[in-house]
Scaffold this motif. Structure first.
Motif, PDB file in Angstrom:
ATOM      1  N   GLU A 104     -15.123  26.807 -36.892  1.00 32.65           N
ATOM      2  CA  GLU A 104     -15.669  25.524 -35.971  1.00 32.65           C
ATOM      3  C   GLU A 104     -15.488  24.337 -36.760  1.00 32.65           C
ATOM      4  N   THR A 106     -16.959  20.753 -37.822  1.00 33.55           N
ATOM      5  CA  THR A 106     -18.106  19.931 -37.973  1.00 33.55           C
ATOM      6  C   THR A 106     -17.659  18.373 -38.106  1.00 33.55           C
ATOM      7  N   ASN A 108     -17.464  16.327 -40.582  1.00 34.28           N
ATOM      8  CA  ASN A 108     -16.654  15.815 -41.612  1.00 34.28           C
ATOM      9  C   ASN A 108     -15.835  17.133 -42.090  1.00 34.28           C
ATOM     10  N   ARG A 110     -15.142  21.811 -41.761  1.00 35.17           N
ATOM     11  CA  ARG A 110     -14.951  23.082 -40.910  1.00 35.17           C
ATOM     12  C   ARG A 110     -16.033  24.005 -41.604  1.00 35.17           C
ATOM     13  N   ARG A 111     -16.444  24.935 -40.729  1.00 40.42           N
ATOM     14  CA  ARG A 111     -17.299  25.872 -41.363  1.00 40.42           C
ATOM     15  C   ARG A 111     -16.906  27.179 -40.364  1.00 40.42           C
ATOM     16  N   ARG A 113     -19.148  30.259 -38.665  1.00 42.57           N
ATOM     17  CA  ARG A 113     -20.222  30.594 -38.007  1.00 42.57           C
ATOM     18  C   ARG A 113     -20.092  32.065 -37.721  1.00 42.57           C
ATOM     19  N   HIS A 124     -23.797  30.116 -41.620  1.00 47.01           N
ATOM     20  CA  HIS A 124     -22.905  28.961 -41.673  1.00 47.01           C
ATOM     21  C   HIS A 124     -22.551  28.574 -43.128  1.00 47.01           C
ATOM     22  N   PRO A 126     -19.449  26.822 -45.475  1.00 45.80           N
ATOM     23  CA  PRO A 126     -18.316  25.540 -45.652  1.00 45.80           C
ATOM     24  C   PRO A 126     -17.207  26.389 -45.649  1.00 45.80           C
TER      25      PRO A 126
END
Length: 198
Positions: A104, A106, A108, A110-111, A113, A124, A126
């Motif tokens: 998903e 973010t 700045n 993506r991460r 989840r 979460h 990075p």
């Protein structure tokens, strides 16, 4: 209540192998729990036995040289798996379940989840550049990010075995496991933290 002493005496016979001691006690308690559930016993006194076996593999990590050796001979599906494992620190059981929906955006970057299988909590993670490439190169329409060579789902065993086979081929130590990628992922973060604190 004396049964607890009897169980500990039995476990002491396995002191030559702390792992066997731990497993034996765990299984015995499971049987006793089942007996209470089924009504064969009204209660038992063997809860929370002292833990005799602990594994600490925190210092066993994949070095850059190790990773390069595997990447040099591994097929694409193993390289993808190995990359995401070393960069995210997810357990093998969670790696093989990763889908595109876990990625998903973010503000700045993506991460990932992920609800972890061990604790059932949402983690979460990075997405660094290398796993981002893996995610972006996943064929359109494919649900799973990490698959076998045929594009089918991996099992935890097959994922670990696929990496182990390449280790053998590269003449590497069999001490390293896919699970050790968890410590590998944490190592750079610990280094950054210690540098910033000095």
């Amino acid at each position: 209540r004396g049964s607890r002493g009897e169980l500990n005496k039995w476990r002491a016979e396995l002191q030559h192998s702390p792992k066997q001691q731990y497993i034996a006690g765990t299984h015995a308690v499971r049987v006793l729990n089942w007996a209470v559930e089924e009504g064969f016993l009204t209660e038992h006194h063997c809860h929370r036995l002292a833990r005799l076996y602990r594994v600490d593999r925190s210092e066993i990590v994949w070095t850059r040289a190790d990773r390069a050796a595997v990447d040099a001979i591994a097929p694409d599906w193993v390289r993808r798996l190995f990359c995401v494992a070393c960069e995210t620190g997810l357990r093998p059981v969670d790696l093989v379940r990763l889908t595109m929906a876990h990625s998903e955006a973010t503000p700045n970057a993506r991460r990932l989840r992920v609800r972890t299988s061990k604790w059932g909590r949402v983690a979460h993670t990075p997405v660094t550049p290398a796993p981002a490439e893996v995610i972006d190169s996943t064929p359109a329409g494919r649900l799973l990010i990490l698959t076998n060579a045929s594009g089918n789902a991996l099992t935890e065993y097959r994922a670990s075995e696929g990496l182990r086979q390449r280790q053998d081929k590269a003449g590497m130590s069999s001490e390293l496991r896919l699970q050790d990628a968890r410590g590998t992922a944490a190592t750079p973060i610990q280094t950054i933290s210690s540098n910033t604190s000095t």
